[in-house]
Design a protein around this motif. Sequence first.
Motif, PDB file in Angstrom:
ATOM      1  N   LYS A  31      86.204  72.713  47.968  1.00 39.29           N
ATOM      2  CA  LYS A  31      85.298  73.654  48.639  1.00 39.29           C
ATOM      3  C   LYS A  31      86.059  74.511  49.643  1.00 39.29           C
ATOM      4  O   LYS A  31      85.825  75.721  49.737  1.00 39.29           O
ATOM      5  N   ALA A  32      86.981  73.902  50.388  1.00 39.89           N
ATOM      6  CA  ALA A  32      87.781  74.661  51.348  1.00 39.89           C
ATOM      7  C   ALA A  32      88.684  75.668  50.640  1.00 39.89           C
ATOM      8  O   ALA A  32      88.828  76.808  51.094  1.00 39.89           O
TER       9      ALA A  32
ATOM     10  N   SER B 143      86.593  78.586  49.523  1.00 40.79           N
ATOM     11  CA  SER B 143      86.159  79.439  50.626  1.00 40.79           C
ATOM     12  C   SER B 143      87.290  80.326  51.140  1.00 40.79           C
ATOM     13  O   SER B 143      87.043  81.376  51.728  1.00 40.79           O
ATOM     14  N   ALA B 144      88.543  79.903  50.916  1.00 43.09           N
ATOM     15  CA  ALA B 144      89.685  80.693  51.377  1.00 43.09           C
ATOM     16  C   ALA B 144      90.065  81.806  50.413  1.00 43.09           C
ATOM     17  O   ALA B 144      90.794  82.729  50.772  1.00 43.09           O
TER      18      ALA B 144
ATOM     19  N   GLU C  44      78.665  86.805  49.149  1.00 42.28           N
ATOM     20  CA  GLU C  44      78.864  86.030  50.372  1.00 42.28           C
ATOM     21  C   GLU C  44      79.245  84.618  49.991  1.00 42.28           C
ATOM     22  O   GLU C  44      78.730  84.070  49.028  1.00 42.28           O
ATOM     23  N   GLN C  45      80.164  84.034  50.763  1.00 43.10           N
ATOM     24  CA  GLN C  45      80.557  82.667  50.495  1.00 43.10           C
ATOM     25  C   GLN C  45      80.761  81.941  51.809  1.00 43.10           C
ATOM     26  O   GLN C  45      81.054  82.553  52.831  1.00 43.10           O
ATOM     27  N   GLU C  46      80.578  80.631  51.751  1.00 43.57           N
ATOM     28  CA  GLU C  46      80.746  79.790  52.925  1.00 43.57           C
ATOM     29  C   GLU C  46      82.200  79.822  53.376  1.00 43.57           C
ATOM     30  O   GLU C  46      83.122  79.794  52.560  1.00 43.57           O
ATOM     31  N   GLU C  47      82.415  79.906  54.685  1.00 45.56           N
ATOM     32  CA  GLU C  47      83.772  79.878  55.217  1.00 45.56           C
ATOM     33  C   GLU C  47      84.046  78.492  55.787  1.00 45.56           C
ATOM     34  O   GLU C  47      83.340  78.029  56.683  1.00 45.56           O
ATOM     35  N   ILE C  48      85.033  77.824  55.218  1.00 43.23           N
ATOM     36  CA  ILE C  48      85.412  76.491  55.681  1.00 43.23           C
ATOM     37  C   ILE C  48      86.827  76.587  56.235  1.00 43.23           C
ATOM     38  O   ILE C  48      87.761  76.917  55.508  1.00 43.23           O
ATOM     39  N   ILE C  49      86.967  76.326  57.511  1.00 49.40           N
ATOM     40  CA  ILE C  49      88.282  76.360  58.149  1.00 49.40           C
ATOM     41  C   ILE C  49      88.694  74.922  58.439  1.00 49.40           C
ATOM     42  O   ILE C  49      88.034  74.223  59.214  1.00 49.40           O
TER      43      ILE C  49
END
Length: 164
Positions: free
Chosen positions: A96-97, A100-101, A110-115
């Motif tokens: 998932k991370a 998101s990158a 639009e997409q989820e941003e996972i930092i």
Amino acid sequence: MNFRVVSGKGWALALNPRVIVLDEPVSALDVSIRAQIMNLLKDLQAEYKVAFMLIAHDLATVRYMCTWVAVMYLGEIVEISPVQELFTNPSHPYTKALMSAALPSHPDMEQEEIILQGEVPSPLNPPPGCYFHPRCPAAMDRCSVDKPLSKEIGPGHSLTCHLF
């Protein structure tokens, strides 16, 4: 010997192999050349009935070239899936991370941003339990102790995570 040169870059097919390992085959190329090389590779694959094992960081290349994907973290497979399933339903927190990158496939998407927090552990001295637990936003106590086992979560889709 039966050699066929398939590019001016010195690539060759020898003795009609069944599998060819492609390690970042288009990573240093500009976009137009990259597309030409990927199309050439797909044509060669169809013509010679050869399988490719593609090693790549570019998710767009993976999505275009592959039918199956194995996602790795610190040298261990954390998720395996058919490519379309992985891109529509990534399940492991690391996958998932990664997704998101990556750049979205469409500018309006639009997409989820996972930092991810923290540093990547040393592969020479990986952490106990799940290798990803020091950076995982969903880590539980057992992740730092028990190494997770691979579990099938759908047809041909498996992952190595205590969440499932």
